[in-house]
Enzyme design. Structure first.
Site, PDB file in Angstrom:
ATOM      1  N   ASP A  40      -2.885  -2.487  13.852  1.00  0.00           N
ATOM      2  CA  ASP A  40      -1.928  -3.608  13.883  1.00  0.00           C
ATOM      3  C   ASP A  40      -2.380  -4.641  14.906  1.00  0.00           C
ATOM      4  O   ASP A  40      -2.424  -5.846  14.635  1.00  0.00           O
ATOM      5  CB  ASP A  40      -0.528  -3.137  14.304  1.00  0.00           C
ATOM      6  CG  ASP A  40       0.130  -2.224  13.298  1.00  0.00           C
ATOM      7  OD1 ASP A  40      -0.390  -1.123  13.081  1.00  0.00           O
ATOM      8  OD2 ASP A  40       1.170  -2.615  12.728  1.00  0.00           O
ATOM      9  N   ASP A 167      -0.304   5.935   5.578  1.00  0.00           N
ATOM     10  CA  ASP A 167       0.230   7.228   5.999  1.00  0.00           C
ATOM     11  C   ASP A 167       0.757   8.147   4.893  1.00  0.00           C
ATOM     12  O   ASP A 167       0.590   9.341   4.965  1.00  0.00           O
ATOM     13  CB  ASP A 167       1.373   7.013   7.006  1.00  0.00           C
ATOM     14  CG  ASP A 167       0.934   6.229   8.229  1.00  0.00           C
ATOM     15  OD1 ASP A 167      -0.092   5.521   8.171  1.00  0.00           O
ATOM     16  OD2 ASP A 167       1.622   6.315   9.260  1.00  0.00           O
ATOM     17  N   GLU A 397       7.666  -5.480   6.384  1.00  0.00           N
ATOM     18  CA  GLU A 397       6.570  -4.531   6.631  1.00  0.00           C
ATOM     19  C   GLU A 397       5.780  -4.338   5.331  1.00  0.00           C
ATOM     20  O   GLU A 397       4.562  -4.344   5.330  1.00  0.00           O
ATOM     21  CB  GLU A 397       7.152  -3.196   7.111  1.00  0.00           C
ATOM     22  CG  GLU A 397       6.087  -2.161   7.438  1.00  0.00           C
ATOM     23  CD  GLU A 397       6.666  -0.840   7.932  1.00  0.00           C
ATOM     24  OE1 GLU A 397       7.909  -0.678   7.908  1.00  0.00           O
ATOM     25  OE2 GLU A 397       5.878   0.033   8.328  1.00  0.00           O
TER      26      GLU A 397
HETATM   27  C1  GLC Z   1       2.976   2.709   9.687  1.00  0.00           C
HETATM   28  C2  GLC Z   1       1.768   2.340   8.843  1.00  0.00           C
HETATM   29  C3  GLC Z   1       0.566   2.159   9.731  1.00  0.00           C
HETATM   30  C4  GLC Z   1       0.881   1.147  10.823  1.00  0.00           C
HETATM   31  C5  GLC Z   1       2.166   1.490  11.570  1.00  0.00           C
HETATM   32  C6  GLC Z   1       2.638   0.388  12.504  1.00  0.00           C
HETATM   33  O1  GLC Z   1       2.814   3.931  10.304  1.00  0.00           O
HETATM   34  O2  GLC Z   1       1.532   3.301   7.857  1.00  0.00           O
HETATM   35  O3  GLC Z   1      -0.552   1.745   8.987  1.00  0.00           O
HETATM   36  O4  GLC Z   1      -0.171   1.031  11.691  1.00  0.00           O
HETATM   37  O5  GLC Z   1       3.205   1.713  10.671  1.00  0.00           O
HETATM   38  O6  GLC Z   1       2.825  -0.809  11.794  1.00  0.00           O
END
Ligand code: GLC
Length: 427
Positions: A40, A167, A397
């Protein structure tokens, strides 16, 4: 989008970036994700540079300040206490001075560093900053091949679904069945306090995520042991493509900045990875698939991870065009592309986390890749699709690719960062 709309979109994106700025790092969103996340932050730097170049470099510098002595850059840095997130530092117990998680995330870092450097307004600042970070990026990439490819195959495995950045993808389902759930300590999830549980993973998945964490913790987070000890080892084409692209960008950047040894090492890794990569291709699906390193079988799950190799310009022209055709076919089934999983697959879920929803950051990586593969028309469509989602539902998101509904956390940092990017590029 008209010129005026673009200016308004940039203003809104900048407001989100400022709102989530914690001084030396940016949180992904309030409530759901109150710490610093690895990929991120790197991708956020691409948006932040349009506000303040120095602050963009600082975003990645802060992350790298928490690199482990073995080279790993952790997926979360817990700069502050916040019990709104689970699992927090008391569960990971990695023993780092500033607590971090014990696994990693997709290494977009060197790709971002090269762009921050090459496209900089302040050339001297960029040179100085990039120069200081080269060895750290190189150490991370070396760590990958040493610890996540111990048999020297040329491709790295992830040992926890959270490392993929995707994830809860369908890609992990089969391999996760091998992960037991006995002995998982009692816990209380916090994600479903912030987001509708229909948009988040099931409890059975969460139990397995935690079992893996406990297993690694039991081995003292010793990366020399974790790969072989993990019942979950998957070679993700998307993850490897990101590593290959970043390594080749690292090589170019190191060459420009007068570090030929770093450049040579990175080039050697890229050559080896490229030679191994095409074993992940599936003629049946017309895209790449994950490889289960335990069973040594390709996993029948057509996801966005198998389209991402265009980001590193992998495959020949025919394979790259086949990926563009897949994207087009997926887009025909949704109003807003690109879905994170093939919408024609019966396991596709349009609202559940990584099992169908569209993510703007992934769209951006795909568009960058398509352009690199001389598929500019396809890239432009993916970018237009991203802007359409923002217009429809703001800075979410992720998004339902069929309805365009915004899902997960709101006022989301990397979504805003990508909008700042898109709008500035078109200006
Ligand atoms: C979730 C996503 C991941 C990201 C995180 C924070 O866990 O799957 O890719 O880095 O959120 O945004």
């Amino acid at each position: 989008m008209s010129r005026l709309d673009r200016a308004a979109a940039f203003k809104r994106a900048a407001a989100v970036l400022r709102e989530n700025d914690r001084g030396a790092y940016t949180i992904p969103t309030k409530g759901l994700y109150p710490f610093q996340w690895n990929w991120d932050s790197c991708l956020t730097a691409l948006g932040l540079r349009h506000l303040d170049e120095n602050r963009a470099w600082q975003e990645v510098e802060t992350l790298l300040d928490h690199q482990w002595p073995d080279g790993m850059v952790p997926h979360i840095v817990f700069h502050v206490d916040d019990d709104g997130y689970f699992p927090g530092p008391g569960v990971w117990r990695t023993g780092r001075p500033v607590p971090t998680s014990g696994i990693t995330q997709p290494p977009v870092l060197a790709y971002v560093m090269k762009r921050l450097h090459d496209e900089a307004g302040d050339r001297a600042l960029a040179r100085r900053k990039a120069q200081a970070l080269l060895a750290k990026a190189d150490a991370w990439h070396r760590w990958f091949y040493a610890c996540r490819d111990p048999k020297d195959t040329g491709l790295v495995a992830i040992i926890h679904p959270w490392e993929s950045g995707r994830d809860n993808s369908i890609d992990w389902d089969e391999a996760m069945m091998r992960v037991p759930t006995d002995g998982v300590e009692p816990y209380e999830r916090r994600d479903t306090r912030h987001v509708d549980s229909a948009q988040r993973p099931h409890k059975a998945d969460y139990d397995r995520f935690l079992w893996l964490l406990q297993r690694f913790r039991g081995l003292g987070w010793d990366n020399a042991r974790l790969h072989d000890a993990s019942p979950f080892k998957v070679v993700d084409p998307g993850f490897n493509a990101i590593l290959i692209r970043s390594d080749s960008d690292l090589a170019d950047l190191a060459q420009t900045l007068g570090e030929p040894e770093i450049a040579a090492r990175a080039r050697e890794r890229v050559a080896k990875a490229r030679a191994a990569f095409e074993t992940l291709w599936s003629d049946a699906f017309g895209q790449y698939l994950c490889l289960d390193r335990v069973s040594n079988q390709l996993i029948d799950s057509p996801s966005i991870g198998g389209l991402l190799p265009v980001f590193a310009g992998l495959g020949d022209g025919a394979r790259q065009r086949s990926i563009a055709a897949r994207i087009e076919a997926w887009r025909k089934r949704t109003r807003f592309g690109v879905a994170s999983h093939d919408p024609a697959d019966r396991r596709f879920e349009s609202k559940r986390y990584w099992r169908g929803p569209a993510w703007i950051i992934v769209n951006m990586l795909i568009a960058d890749g398509l352009r690199r593969c001389n598929l500019a028309d396809a890239a432009a469509k993916v970018e237009a699709g991203s802007l359409a989602l923002i217009e429809e539902s703001g800075f979410a998101e992720y998004y339902d690719p069929i309805s365009g509904e915004g899902l997960g956390g709101g006022q989301f940092t990397w979504t805003a960062a990508m909008v700042a990017e898109l709008v500035k590029r078109a200006a």
